[in-house]
Scaffold this motif. Sequence first.
Motif, PDB file in Angstrom:
ATOM      1  N   PHE A   1      -6.805  -1.858  -5.043  1.00 23.01           N
ATOM      2  CA  PHE A   1      -7.920  -1.797  -4.097  1.00 23.01           C
ATOM      3  C   PHE A   1      -8.025  -0.340  -3.649  1.00 23.01           C
ATOM      4  O   PHE A   1      -7.046   0.251  -3.170  1.00 23.01           O
ATOM      5  CB  PHE A   1      -7.666  -2.699  -2.895  1.00 23.01           C
ATOM      6  N   THR A   2      -9.215   0.242  -3.789  1.00 30.37           N
ATOM      7  CA  THR A   2      -9.379   1.672  -3.504  1.00 30.37           C
ATOM      8  C   THR A   2     -10.628   1.922  -2.667  1.00 30.37           C
ATOM      9  O   THR A   2     -11.739   1.852  -3.176  1.00 30.37           O
ATOM     10  CB  THR A   2      -9.476   2.470  -4.807  1.00 30.37           C
ATOM     11  N   SER A   3     -10.422   2.189  -1.394  1.00 32.89           N
ATOM     12  CA  SER A   3     -11.497   2.685  -0.537  1.00 32.89           C
ATOM     13  C   SER A   3     -10.975   3.746   0.418  1.00 32.89           C
ATOM     14  O   SER A   3     -11.748   4.568   0.912  1.00 32.89           O
ATOM     15  CB  SER A   3     -12.138   1.547   0.266  1.00 32.89           C
ATOM     16  N   HIS A   4      -9.680   3.714   0.696  1.00 31.01           N
ATOM     17  CA  HIS A   4      -9.083   4.732   1.559  1.00 31.01           C
ATOM     18  C   HIS A   4      -8.983   6.059   0.817  1.00 31.01           C
ATOM     19  O   HIS A   4      -8.903   6.104  -0.426  1.00 31.01           O
ATOM     20  CB  HIS A   4      -7.690   4.295   2.029  1.00 31.01           C
ATOM     21  N   THR A   5      -8.962   7.125   1.583  1.00 31.71           N
ATOM     22  CA  THR A   5      -8.857   8.467   1.009  1.00 31.71           C
ATOM     23  C   THR A   5      -7.541   9.145   1.360  1.00 31.71           C
ATOM     24  O   THR A   5      -7.344  10.315   1.022  1.00 31.71           O
ATOM     25  CB  THR A   5     -10.020   9.343   1.506  1.00 31.71           C
ATOM     26  N   SER A   6      -6.657   8.424   2.041  1.00 27.72           N
ATOM     27  CA  SER A   6      -5.355   8.969   2.392  1.00 27.72           C
ATOM     28  C   SER A   6      -4.344   7.829   2.436  1.00 27.72           C
ATOM     29  O   SER A   6      -4.666   6.688   2.079  1.00 27.72           O
ATOM     30  CB  SER A   6      -5.415   9.709   3.733  1.00 27.72           C
ATOM     31  N   SER A   7      -3.122   8.126   2.881  1.00 25.86           N
ATOM     32  CA  SER A   7      -2.023   7.163   2.864  1.00 25.86           C
ATOM     33  C   SER A   7      -2.372   5.870   3.589  1.00 25.86           C
ATOM     34  O   SER A   7      -2.906   5.890   4.706  1.00 25.86           O
ATOM     35  CB  SER A   7      -0.787   7.801   3.514  1.00 25.86           C
ATOM     36  N   VAL A   8      -2.064   4.745   2.954  1.00 26.61           N
ATOM     37  CA  VAL A   8      -2.238   3.424   3.580  1.00 26.61           C
ATOM     38  C   VAL A   8      -1.002   3.175   4.449  1.00 26.61           C
ATOM     39  O   VAL A   8       0.116   3.125   3.944  1.00 26.61           O
ATOM     40  CB  VAL A   8      -2.398   2.321   2.530  1.00 26.61           C
TER      41      VAL A   8
ATOM     42  N   GLY B   1       0.828  -1.204   0.000  1.00 27.97           N
ATOM     43  CA  GLY B   1       0.000   0.000   0.000  1.00 27.97           C
ATOM     44  C   GLY B   1       0.857   1.246   0.000  1.00 27.97           C
ATOM     45  O   GLY B   1       1.922   1.278   0.629  1.00 27.97           O
ATOM     46  N   ASP B   2       0.404   2.313  -0.706  1.00 30.46           N
ATOM     47  CA  ASP B   2       1.226   3.506  -0.861  1.00 30.46           C
ATOM     48  C   ASP B   2       0.565   4.740  -0.247  1.00 30.46           C
ATOM     49  O   ASP B   2      -0.556   4.679   0.274  1.00 30.46           O
ATOM     50  CB  ASP B   2       1.571   3.739  -2.336  1.00 30.46           C
ATOM     51  N   VAL B   3       1.264   5.857  -0.334  1.00 35.15           N
ATOM     52  CA  VAL B   3       0.783   7.101   0.269  1.00 35.15           C
ATOM     53  C   VAL B   3      -0.344   7.730  -0.537  1.00 35.15           C
ATOM     54  O   VAL B   3      -0.973   8.690  -0.076  1.00 35.15           O
ATOM     55  CB  VAL B   3       1.944   8.108   0.437  1.00 35.15           C
ATOM     56  N   HIS B   4      -0.616   7.220  -1.730  1.00 36.71           N
ATOM     57  CA  HIS B   4      -1.713   7.715  -2.564  1.00 36.71           C
ATOM     58  C   HIS B   4      -2.970   6.884  -2.400  1.00 36.71           C
ATOM     59  O   HIS B   4      -3.823   6.880  -3.296  1.00 36.71           O
ATOM     60  CB  HIS B   4      -1.283   7.773  -4.029  1.00 36.71           C
ATOM     61  N   SER B   5      -3.050   6.139  -1.288  1.00 34.65           N
ATOM     62  CA  SER B   5      -4.246   5.389  -0.860  1.00 34.65           C
ATOM     63  C   SER B   5      -4.520   4.125  -1.661  1.00 34.65           C
ATOM     64  O   SER B   5      -5.580   3.517  -1.500  1.00 34.65           O
ATOM     65  CB  SER B   5      -5.493   6.289  -0.881  1.00 34.65           C
ATOM     66  N   LYS B   6      -3.594   3.692  -2.503  1.00 43.71           N
ATOM     67  CA  LYS B   6      -3.835   2.506  -3.333  1.00 43.71           C
ATOM     68  C   LYS B   6      -3.126   1.280  -2.749  1.00 43.71           C
ATOM     69  O   LYS B   6      -2.027   1.370  -2.210  1.00 43.71           O
ATOM     70  CB  LYS B   6      -3.371   2.746  -4.771  1.00 43.71           C
ATOM     71  N   ILE B   7      -3.791   0.124  -2.911  1.00 50.12           N
ATOM     72  CA  ILE B   7      -3.262  -1.168  -2.459  1.00 50.12           C
ATOM     73  C   ILE B   7      -3.201  -2.097  -3.665  1.00 50.12           C
ATOM     74  O   ILE B   7      -4.182  -2.233  -4.408  1.00 50.12           O
ATOM     75  CB  ILE B   7      -4.156  -1.783  -1.360  1.00 50.12           C
ATOM     76  N   TYR B   8      -2.043  -2.745  -3.843  1.00 48.55           N
ATOM     77  CA  TYR B   8      -1.872  -3.672  -4.958  1.00 48.55           C
ATOM     78  C   TYR B   8      -1.544  -5.067  -4.431  1.00 48.55           C
ATOM     79  O   TYR B   8      -0.888  -5.224  -3.399  1.00 48.55           O
ATOM     80  CB  TYR B   8      -0.750  -3.206  -5.886  1.00 48.55           C
ATOM     81  N   LEU B   9      -1.989  -6.065  -5.217  1.00 50.95           N
ATOM     82  CA  LEU B   9      -1.743  -7.461  -4.878  1.00 50.95           C
ATOM     83  C   LEU B   9      -0.786  -8.064  -5.905  1.00 50.95           C
ATOM     84  O   LEU B   9      -0.974  -7.903  -7.119  1.00 50.95           O
ATOM     85  CB  LEU B   9      -3.054  -8.246  -4.864  1.00 50.95           C
TER      86      LEU B   9
ATOM     87  N   CYS C   1      -5.151  -0.078   7.417  1.00 50.32           N
ATOM     88  CA  CYS C   1      -5.406   1.141   8.179  1.00 50.32           C
ATOM     89  C   CYS C   1      -4.767   2.306   7.453  1.00 50.32           C
ATOM     90  O   CYS C   1      -3.853   2.124   6.637  1.00 50.32           O
ATOM     91  CB  CYS C   1      -4.895   1.035   9.616  1.00 50.32           C
ATOM     92  N   SER C   2      -5.237   3.507   7.753  1.00 44.66           N
ATOM     93  CA  SER C   2      -4.852   4.637   6.929  1.00 44.66           C
ATOM     94  C   SER C   2      -4.786   5.928   7.730  1.00 44.66           C
ATOM     95  O   SER C   2      -5.297   6.022   8.852  1.00 44.66           O
ATOM     96  CB  SER C   2      -5.855   4.782   5.773  1.00 44.66           C
ATOM     97  N   ALA C   3      -4.152   6.922   7.119  1.00 47.14           N
ATOM     98  CA  ALA C   3      -4.132   8.267   7.690  1.00 47.14           C
ATOM     99  C   ALA C   3      -5.505   8.928   7.612  1.00 47.14           C
ATOM    100  O   ALA C   3      -5.677  10.038   8.149  1.00 47.14           O
ATOM    101  CB  ALA C   3      -3.095   9.120   6.971  1.00 47.14           C
ATOM    102  N   ASP C   4      -6.478   8.276   6.963  1.00 46.83           N
ATOM    103  CA  ASP C   4      -7.837   8.811   6.952  1.00 46.83           C
ATOM    104  C   ASP C   4      -8.612   8.410   8.214  1.00 46.83           C
ATOM    105  O   ASP C   4      -9.827   8.590   8.272  1.00 46.83           O
ATOM    106  CB  ASP C   4      -8.598   8.366   5.693  1.00 46.83           C
TER     107      ASP C   4
END
Length: 512
Positions: A314-321, A291-299, A337-340
């Motif tokens: 995977f995109t549901s977060h609105t801030s850094s993962v 997961g990256d700081v642009h809220s995206k998660i890759y498998l 978990c995220s900074a959101d």
Amino acid sequence: MSKRSASDRETDGQAFAKASGSGAKRDENEVNDIGEFEDAWEDEIESEEEVVDGETGDGEDGMDVDEVMPAIEESEELPPAPEAFIPGTHVLGKDEILEPDDSVYIMRHSMNVTWPCLSFDVLRDSLGDERQRYPITAYLVAGTQADQASKNELSVFKMSSLHRTQKDGDDSDSDEDDDDALDEDAILEFRSVPHHGGVNRVRAQPLPPASPLPPASQPYFTATWADNGKVHIWDIRPLIESLDVPGYSWDKSRTNKPAFTISSHGRAEGFAMDWASSGNANPSSLRLLTGDVHSKIYLTTTTPSGFNALSQPFTSHTSSVEDLQWSPSEPTVFASCSADRSVQIWDVRSKGRRSVAGIEPAHESDVNVISWNRSTSYLLLSGGDEGGIKVWDLRNVQKKGTTVLPSPVASFKWHTAPITSIEWHPTEDSIFAASGADDQVTLWDLGVEPDDDEMGTSMNDTPDGARDVPPQLLFVHQGQKDVKEVHWHPQIPGAVLSTALDGFNIFKTISV
């Protein structure tokens, strides 16, 4: 430095016997058969009686006579026991430093490295599970944060000669082998490969419990999140072999370049990463989340032909993962978990790559770390930027779209700075460890309940301004600066490893 008060130590032996103020007097009528003795210089020897009588003044010949001083009585009072330093209650004065109380440590070692390693993972070995015989050996993998990108490395460390902590006046180990009772310096060996860019996080391929280390011919993968936006996968098995086999020469083409590089995140930096437990050591069934700081998660998955990075995030977060954890019981489910301020639950089978449930908000600020309980799989830990720790029962977490938010089953606010790492004990489902930016590593046990009588007494005895210590807080380990990660050793019961700006600590306490 533990929260426990240092135990009083008894003084062995007895006080010295008191000296007599004067010797036994001779009988005045006693006759010496050999006559009066005079030395070659004709100096008469004074009798003991004359010495005693001379205490109050000069002798008859005008010479000064030494006084016989009264015996000094030794005090039988023991020195005061050292006071445990409690963060938030006590403050270090000028020129004061913390000293560890080794009476509460079974083992404690500190080791410095050239560059700070702000992330590491414990490696499984073939030395056996549940081992408790000292000295012990531990292996770990870590990545550096050097002052220049070209100086960074991925290193495999071997910590050996980790002896039991020697305690003054402790005879409990007298029946053990001599090797166990030694308190020698630990040995730190390492093998490194170059790593372009700083290492934000390191995670090793999970191996099943009780499984041996793969043979040197098979890979043992480790993933690194680089600060340049790349995720590299390395085969570190030859590096481990070179630490154990003198003269072993490894193939640099196998180790000095990544086996695979994930470029799905572009230039976006990241920290979140976790391997799925495959249940076997087969490298063709691995799955890695990033997961990256642009809220995206890759498998990224593996196939018999190699690694395959999936392109849809995977995109549901609105801030850094900030952190990721696979479920220990459901192979397709993971948490993030995220900074959101949220914790999200996902299922890789769901269409649209959206989370299926969530806790929003989970904390008052950024959620930095999570940990899924391996024994009780419905319990999830989370640590926030405000220093709070919460325990969630995922059975109470509703599907997305509902308005009812669950409440944590437990909540603790002991740390005074952001939680940087948190992890459940590998076998004890009520115990966990946490670290914070307040230079503390804490051990907790949810199974401890406060006693009403003791709580009433302690409240009355608590000085003004002092912090109440939660009964679930077992231990506070201090002495490191800016602690970044903490892990339990899965094969050495109760052993904890931590990394900070000033190096590694490995310790085992009397509490766990």
